[in-house]
Design an enzyme around this catalytic site. Structure first.
Site, short mmCIF file in Angstrom:
data_model
loop_
_atom_site.label_atom_id
_atom_site.label_comp_id
_atom_site.label_asym_id
_atom_site.label_seq_id
_atom_site.Cartn_x
_atom_site.Cartn_y
_atom_site.Cartn_z
CB ALA A 266 -13.34 -6.64 59.30
CB ALA A 267 -12.34 -3.90 64.41
N GLY A 268 -13.94 -2.10 62.53
CA GLY A 268 -14.74 -0.83 62.56
C GLY A 268 -15.98 -1.06 61.67
CG ASP A 269 -15.53 -2.55 57.68
OD1 ASP A 269 -15.80 -1.32 57.57
OD2 ASP A 269 -14.92 -3.32 57.03
#
Length: 296
Positions: free
Chosen positions: A247-250
């Protein structure tokens, strides 16, 4: 000014493995967990944990009630979230390697049952200047973008997963593209292995009325204003150990929008988003790994 995220909600089935499974191969998983997920849900939670008022529109099946409950507990307004009849909630099968990298198989389910009637009712109370955040995991995307544009909303598009359907969207109506290198290169039509700055500027020239935010993973992020104006580079924040990048990009997107909504500059918003993403990748899971603002 309100923030609306019209996006996906998924059930993530996560399998920890030594290495990703190869064609024709059967391997034993080291661990199994079930998490709430979907780019839409993750980004709404990131927005809420960053302190932004956000409403989530979309669809779930009867098996996805716990996803709605998680959003509500996070402080997300779910009055625009509907149930799909006779369709399961979208879900993902995720492999996470020993290095913390992931690969994902996605089933759309209820996310792919968005109707014109739902779209029309969703934008009933939207006003000029409101933010709309979109990914590419739900149906009805072109109609959603056109409805938002007619309301004079600022449309932020994260075209993930990147596929042929993205090119059919009315991309000239997008206020800000939020892309990784692969997505940006696909949209810009640049050769493979092009330098990130070349990709960014090529995309900016192709869509001169749009801002472009390009994330570079461990290398940081770049931003280019409309009409090729202000260029910004922000390095990634330091991470002791990468546990899971799911979920880094989110997380980055949610915090970037939350800061932008507060009137912060692109550079200020990116720096805050980078700090949040660094905390996210140090934890397992998707939505559950997104940090609260007071952790930054």
């Amino acid at each position: 000014m309100k923030i609306l995220n019209f996006g996906s909600l998924n059930i993530d089935h996560v399998y920890n493995v030594k290495t990703f499974v190869k064609p024709g191969e059967t391997i034993a998983a080291l661990n199994y967990s079930r998490f709430p997920g979907g780019k839409g849900l993750n980004q709404s939670i990131a927005l809420a944990r960053a302190g932004a008022p956000v409403s989530h529109a979309g669809k779930i099946g009867a098996d996805g009630v716990f996803l709605r409950d998680i959003l509500i507990q996070a402080g997300v307004n779910c009055s625009l979230l509907l149930f799909a009849e006779n369709e399961p909630t979208g879900h993902a099968v995720i492999q996470v390697s020993a290095e913390g990298e992931n690969c994902i198989v996605l089933f759309g389910g209820a996310n792919r049952t968005i109707t014109s009637e739902q779209i029309s009712s969703t934008f009933h109370s939207s006003e000029p200047g409101d933010f709309l955040l979109l990914q590419n995991e739900i149906s009805g995307m072109s109609e959603i973008i056109r409805c938002a544009a007619a309301k004079k909303m600022r449309i932020f598009l994260n075209p993930a997963p990147m596929n042929e359907s993205v090119y059919e969207l009315p991309l000239d109506l997008i206020d800000t593209f939020i892309v990784n290198e692969t997505e940006a290169s696909g949209l810009a039509g640049t050769p493979e292995n092009s330098e990130p700055e070349l990709i960014l500027k090529s995309l900016g020239r192709k869509y001169p009325s749009s801002n472009v935010l390009m994330t570079l993973g461990a290398a940081g992020a770049m931003y280019l204003d409309k009409n090729g104006g202000n260029f910004v580079f922000v390095p990634a924040s330091r991470v002791e150990k990468v546990e899971d990048t799911t979920a880094a990009g989110d997380t980055f997107i949610g915090y970037f929008l939350a800061e932008t909504a507060l009137g912060k500059s692109a550079e200020e918003a990116m720096k805050t988003a980078a700090k949040a993403s660094a905390i996210c990748v140090s934890r397992p899971g998707a939505a559950v790994s997104i940090p609260f603002r007071n952790e930054l």
